[in-house]
Scaffold this motif. Sequence first.
Motif, PDB file in Angstrom:
ATOM      1  N   SER A 547      10.373  -2.343  -1.064  1.00 56.23           N
ATOM      2  CA  SER A 547       9.158  -3.082  -0.756  1.00 56.23           C
ATOM      3  C   SER A 547       7.980  -2.142  -0.578  1.00 56.23           C
ATOM      4  O   SER A 547       6.857  -2.438  -1.000  1.00 56.23           O
ATOM      5  CB  SER A 547       9.378  -3.919   0.508  1.00 56.23           C
ATOM      6  OG  SER A 547       8.198  -4.578   0.880  1.00 56.23           O
ATOM      7  N   PHE A 548       8.230  -0.993   0.030  1.00 59.15           N
ATOM      8  CA  PHE A 548       7.165  -0.003   0.222  1.00 59.15           C
ATOM      9  C   PHE A 548       6.620   0.483  -1.115  1.00 59.15           C
ATOM     10  O   PHE A 548       5.409   0.631  -1.300  1.00 59.15           O
ATOM     11  CB  PHE A 548       7.720   1.178   1.037  1.00 59.15           C
ATOM     12  CG  PHE A 548       6.732   2.279   1.251  1.00 59.15           C
ATOM     13  CD1 PHE A 548       5.849   2.245   2.314  1.00 59.15           C
ATOM     14  CD2 PHE A 548       6.692   3.355   0.377  1.00 59.15           C
ATOM     15  CE1 PHE A 548       4.941   3.274   2.508  1.00 59.15           C
ATOM     16  CE2 PHE A 548       5.787   4.382   0.562  1.00 59.15           C
ATOM     17  CZ  PHE A 548       4.899   4.339   1.638  1.00 59.15           C
ATOM     18  N   LYS A 549       7.511   0.714  -2.073  1.00 58.03           N
ATOM     19  CA  LYS A 549       7.071   1.199  -3.381  1.00 58.03           C
ATOM     20  C   LYS A 549       6.241   0.146  -4.104  1.00 58.03           C
ATOM     21  O   LYS A 549       5.235   0.468  -4.750  1.00 58.03           O
ATOM     22  CB  LYS A 549       8.283   1.594  -4.220  1.00 58.03           C
ATOM     23  CG  LYS A 549       9.012   2.833  -3.726  1.00 58.03           C
ATOM     24  CD  LYS A 549      10.192   3.174  -4.623  1.00 58.03           C
ATOM     25  CE  LYS A 549      10.909   4.430  -4.128  1.00 58.03           C
ATOM     26  NZ  LYS A 549      12.067   4.774  -4.993  1.00 58.03           N
ATOM     27  N   VAL A 550       6.647  -1.122  -4.018  1.00 59.69           N
ATOM     28  CA  VAL A 550       5.887  -2.184  -4.678  1.00 59.69           C
ATOM     29  C   VAL A 550       4.514  -2.317  -4.046  1.00 59.69           C
ATOM     30  O   VAL A 550       3.489  -2.423  -4.741  1.00 59.69           O
ATOM     31  CB  VAL A 550       6.651  -3.518  -4.610  1.00 59.69           C
ATOM     32  CG1 VAL A 550       5.836  -4.629  -5.233  1.00 59.69           C
ATOM     33  CG2 VAL A 550       7.990  -3.399  -5.315  1.00 59.69           C
ATOM     34  N   LYS A 551       4.461  -2.315  -2.707  1.00 63.61           N
ATOM     35  CA  LYS A 551       3.178  -2.430  -2.029  1.00 63.61           C
ATOM     36  C   LYS A 551       2.285  -1.235  -2.328  1.00 63.61           C
ATOM     37  O   LYS A 551       1.066  -1.374  -2.490  1.00 63.61           O
ATOM     38  CB  LYS A 551       3.411  -2.556  -0.520  1.00 63.61           C
ATOM     39  CG  LYS A 551       4.091  -3.853  -0.084  1.00 63.61           C
ATOM     40  CD  LYS A 551       4.371  -3.849   1.409  1.00 63.61           C
ATOM     41  CE  LYS A 551       5.188  -5.062   1.806  1.00 63.61           C
ATOM     42  NZ  LYS A 551       4.417  -6.312   1.693  1.00 63.61           N
ATOM     43  N   SER A 552       2.893  -0.045  -2.399  1.00 67.80           N
ATOM     44  CA  SER A 552       2.089   1.145  -2.694  1.00 67.80           C
ATOM     45  C   SER A 552       1.473   1.035  -4.073  1.00 67.80           C
ATOM     46  O   SER A 552       0.325   1.424  -4.290  1.00 67.80           O
ATOM     47  CB  SER A 552       2.963   2.398  -2.593  1.00 67.80           C
ATOM     48  OG  SER A 552       3.930   2.422  -3.633  1.00 67.80           O
ATOM     49  N   HIS A 553       2.214   0.501  -5.015  1.00 65.77           N
ATOM     50  CA  HIS A 553       1.687   0.316  -6.375  1.00 65.77           C
ATOM     51  C   HIS A 553       0.513  -0.658  -6.375  1.00 65.77           C
ATOM     52  O   HIS A 553      -0.554  -0.372  -6.947  1.00 65.77           O
ATOM     53  CB  HIS A 553       2.799  -0.195  -7.290  1.00 65.77           C
ATOM     54  CG  HIS A 553       2.310  -0.901  -8.508  1.00 65.77           C
ATOM     55  ND1 HIS A 553       1.696  -0.240  -9.557  1.00 65.77           N
ATOM     56  CD2 HIS A 553       2.329  -2.219  -8.843  1.00 65.77           C
ATOM     57  CE1 HIS A 553       1.370  -1.120 -10.490  1.00 65.77           C
ATOM     58  NE2 HIS A 553       1.741  -2.319 -10.082  1.00 65.77           N
ATOM     59  N   VAL A 554       0.669  -1.799  -5.724  1.00 65.37           N
ATOM     60  CA  VAL A 554      -0.368  -2.835  -5.745  1.00 65.37           C
ATOM     61  C   VAL A 554      -1.611  -2.362  -5.014  1.00 65.37           C
ATOM     62  O   VAL A 554      -2.741  -2.478  -5.519  1.00 65.37           O
ATOM     63  CB  VAL A 554       0.175  -4.144  -5.145  1.00 65.37           C
ATOM     64  CG1 VAL A 554      -0.940  -5.171  -5.013  1.00 65.37           C
ATOM     65  CG2 VAL A 554       1.309  -4.689  -6.000  1.00 65.37           C
ATOM     66  N   TYR A 555      -1.435  -1.799  -3.814  1.00 59.02           N
ATOM     67  CA  TYR A 555      -2.588  -1.416  -3.021  1.00 59.02           C
ATOM     68  C   TYR A 555      -3.323  -0.217  -3.613  1.00 59.02           C
ATOM     69  O   TYR A 555      -4.547  -0.097  -3.460  1.00 59.02           O
ATOM     70  CB  TYR A 555      -2.156  -1.107  -1.583  1.00 59.02           C
ATOM     71  CG  TYR A 555      -1.705  -2.340  -0.821  1.00 59.02           C
ATOM     72  CD1 TYR A 555      -2.323  -3.563  -1.021  1.00 59.02           C
ATOM     73  CD2 TYR A 555      -0.646  -2.276   0.089  1.00 59.02           C
ATOM     74  CE1 TYR A 555      -1.912  -4.694  -0.340  1.00 59.02           C
ATOM     75  CE2 TYR A 555      -0.224  -3.402   0.777  1.00 59.02           C
ATOM     76  CZ  TYR A 555      -0.863  -4.607   0.553  1.00 59.02           C
ATOM     77  OH  TYR A 555      -0.458  -5.733   1.231  1.00 59.02           O
ATOM     78  N   SER A 556      -2.590   0.675  -4.273  1.00 57.60           N
ATOM     79  CA  SER A 556      -3.260   1.831  -4.866  1.00 57.60           C
ATOM     80  C   SER A 556      -4.127   1.429  -6.045  1.00 57.60           C
ATOM     81  O   SER A 556      -5.121   2.090  -6.352  1.00 57.60           O
ATOM     82  CB  SER A 556      -2.223   2.869  -5.311  1.00 57.60           C
ATOM     83  OG  SER A 556      -1.405   2.336  -6.351  1.00 57.60           O
ATOM     84  N   LEU A 557      -3.774   0.357  -6.717  1.00 57.59           N
ATOM     85  CA  LEU A 557      -4.543  -0.077  -7.883  1.00 57.59           C
ATOM     86  C   LEU A 557      -5.632  -1.080  -7.522  1.00 57.59           C
ATOM     87  O   LEU A 557      -6.668  -1.129  -8.194  1.00 57.59           O
ATOM     88  CB  LEU A 557      -3.615  -0.702  -8.933  1.00 57.59           C
ATOM     89  CG  LEU A 557      -2.598   0.233  -9.594  1.00 57.59           C
ATOM     90  CD1 LEU A 557      -1.797  -0.521 -10.632  1.00 57.59           C
ATOM     91  CD2 LEU A 557      -3.281   1.434 -10.226  1.00 57.59           C
ATOM     92  N   GLU A 558      -5.405  -1.913  -6.509  1.00 57.80           N
ATOM     93  CA  GLU A 558      -6.335  -2.993  -6.226  1.00 57.80           C
ATOM     94  C   GLU A 558      -6.954  -2.936  -4.839  1.00 57.80           C
ATOM     95  O   GLU A 558      -7.854  -3.720  -4.550  1.00 57.80           O
ATOM     96  CB  GLU A 558      -5.619  -4.344  -6.404  1.00 57.80           C
ATOM     97  CG  GLU A 558      -5.222  -4.653  -7.833  1.00 57.80           C
ATOM     98  CD  GLU A 558      -6.427  -4.938  -8.719  1.00 57.80           C
ATOM     99  OE1 GLU A 558      -7.538  -5.123  -8.186  1.00 57.80           O
ATOM    100  OE2 GLU A 558      -6.265  -4.972  -9.954  1.00 57.80           O
ATOM    101  N   GLY A 559      -6.494  -2.048  -3.980  1.00 59.46           N
ATOM    102  CA  GLY A 559      -7.058  -1.970  -2.649  1.00 59.46           C
ATOM    103  C   GLY A 559      -6.286  -2.810  -1.639  1.00 59.46           C
ATOM    104  O   GLY A 559      -5.524  -3.714  -1.989  1.00 59.46           O
TER     105      GLY A 559
END
Length: 848
Positions: A547-559
């Motif tokens: 879950s951390f990896k998925v959230k890191s991907h989304v937040y790094s690209l979209e804020g």
Amino acid sequence: MNDDANESATAEARREARLGDMAGPYLQQPSFLLATLKADCVNKPFAQRCHDLETVIEEFPAKELHGIFPWLVESIFGSLDGTIVGWNLRCLQGRTNPTEYSVALDFLDPSGPMMKLVYKLQAEEYRYDFPVSYLPGPVKASIQEQVLPECSLYHNKVQFPSSGGLGLNLALNPFEYYMFYFAISLITQKNSPITHHISPSNSAYFILVDTYLKCFLPTEGSVLPPPSSNPGGAIPSPTPRSPAVPFTSYGMHHTSLLKRHIAHQPSVNADPASQEIWRSETLLQIFVEMWLHHYSLEMYQKMQSPHVKLEVLHYRLSISSKHHGSPAQSSYQALHAYQESFKPTEEHVLVVRLLVKHLHAFSNSLKPEPLSPSAHSHTASPLEEFKRVVIPRFVQQKLYIFLQHCFGHWPLDASFRAVLEMWLSYLQPWRYAPEKPPQTAELLPRSVSEKWAAFIQENLLMYTKLFVGFLNRTLRTDLVSPKNALMVFRVAKVFAQPNLAEMILKGEQLFLEPELVIPHRQHRLFMTPTLGGSFLSSWPPAITDASFKVKSHVYSLEGQDFQYKQMFGTEVRNLVLKLAQLICQAQQTAKSISDHSAETTASHSFFSWFKFTPSEMNGSYTGNDLDEIGQDSIKKTDEYLEKALEYLCQIFKLNEAQLTQMMMKCGTAQDENGKKQLPDCIESENGLILTPLGRYQMINGLRRFDVQYQGDTELQPIRSYENATLVRLLYRLSSALNERLADHMDVLCSREDFVGRFCRYHLTNPHLVHKIRYSPVLKDRTSQNWGPRISLRFLASYRTLISLLMLYFIASWFHIGPVGCTFIILFSYFLYAVIMAFFFEGRKPHEH
């Protein structure tokens, strides 16, 4: 090729002073060697010039070659402002120019003369200035604000201009300088003149990109050592330089892989790849920066970390308090203008797709990890570790933004296929994996292995948000076009691969888990992908780590404040249902076009050529531009849409009963007269008014009005099958007769006996009173009646005239003269008119 060289040589005189500033003080006094080579560009053929250059590179020392290198690079790839085309590698193909094509590829090959020159100068640690003003907009704006971009490619290279200089420059080593020019020529030379059709995938530029990728990012073995004029001597890697201007590095600074590995491996002989890994990293960074680093002003601001935003604001305030103008403001304005003008070409997208496909193959060639983590830390080579991080660290972020730009700005036409295939190539790394499916399973859809779940989760937005963007584009396109139908089919087929939708759904579920271990203020740390870790750690749990990896991907690209739209949520599901309805309507439209084309073909037979039909004269148009696509294309459209609908049902588990009802509704969208249903309208005092749904249906070609001429039939435009002179003469004659005999015709037509029927049959047109309205016109226009009148316009038709001439010609075979033939025609018509007047009063022989 010679014309391009002459053009380049002619422009050299005007550019000599500026070239001296760009290349450095050593070009202020051109050497005799440089002057000789410039003269050869005009006097010698291309092959001879390349041969002479090869001789010069082999025989002259690096000190002499240092002075000609910037000129040679520009003469090959063209100038940065696009005024000099150079060798025009984008338009050079083996099919049209086989000699120049092979000579250019040999000269620029990784083991060719040009690369030998690069490594020869690299050994002497020369530097060459590259203007910051020609970098992509976001990079240029960042450097002009003294905020160092995250990419390590720019670290310790930005230099203030010398006295009298034009602006900021990057001090590049020869390899970087050569690759900068090579990569950016795809952008700067996009408007070069092309005199014939060019296939981008067969051009010398495309082949060179593929060659460089295979050489410096090999899928097998290690990077080949550079050719060296000193046997046994090593080409030194770039040495760090002290920055000439203070910079702030935003985000997490990624240390070069080269520096890290040299620190741990003092002996380069232990692993030769550690010495040459800098070429692979530099090549990839340059390609990504030049081809993908293009995004909007809003995205540029969002990608900065909070502390950098404060520093930039402080920098702006300090500048504005000391100077009259604000460089920060001007750089932001320039970035906004750059974004508005940046329009990637189809060739640009094809080259990026080549890069994506090769990086997947390069990354998938990674050797399996050893069971012992400690053994991995000692045995992994720099190239193997580079393969592990190449996509998440160097490509993912900028490719996502580039794709978003293309999805939002690309025209709604079939050229979007290039962007689509590049996107689908990135989504399917398993297609470029070394393992192959078994021979018996080739005909069956290949299931996506669970080992790709991590890639899908760490690239979730690539699958979900871009899919929603594609849906929004598709709902605005004409799916009757086979090219547009093919794009829907391609996307649906890819996402319908077994197990793929389930893994995307699992990724969404991981993202939507409550944030138990992720601090709110650490989302910028997500910019740094993990390079590996121990699976024996007791915390956090496996599900939380995913879950951390998925959230890191989304937040790094979209804020951090991004509102995620679930691909399998209600809103997107409704979009898919709209697309399914659109597909059904497009299938029905294609069927109608097919039926209409068949009817038109049948009606244009030899015998129907002599027949007078109402549609010839009433101005109606029952077809559209899609009539010309042909039966084969219509059949392909139907096949693509049918399979796409089937795949969409598999992906989103659509209700078959609902789809059946939708298809039946589309199939029965005809009125009682068998006509195609009108666009959605509302009845008003002034006629029909289109609703927003009706406008959408007309724009997308789903429905249309059966537009007919509803005015005076005598005044309708002259048709292509009519003689214009005869139309005008017969109209004057008819008008004179109608004006003189109007009262008599009214009396005759009002009689109820045979004479009245006979006159009404010839002198009135009931369709002018009882015309069915299929277009949004005023009601009172359909109630006009011009009364009994004579119409002779049918005699101006070429078909009528040719038919009469053929009858006279046939009668002459039987020795019947013109007078006798005329009498026979009139008598035959009289008998025909009598019969029609008795039984078919409403039908007209030459109905206008």
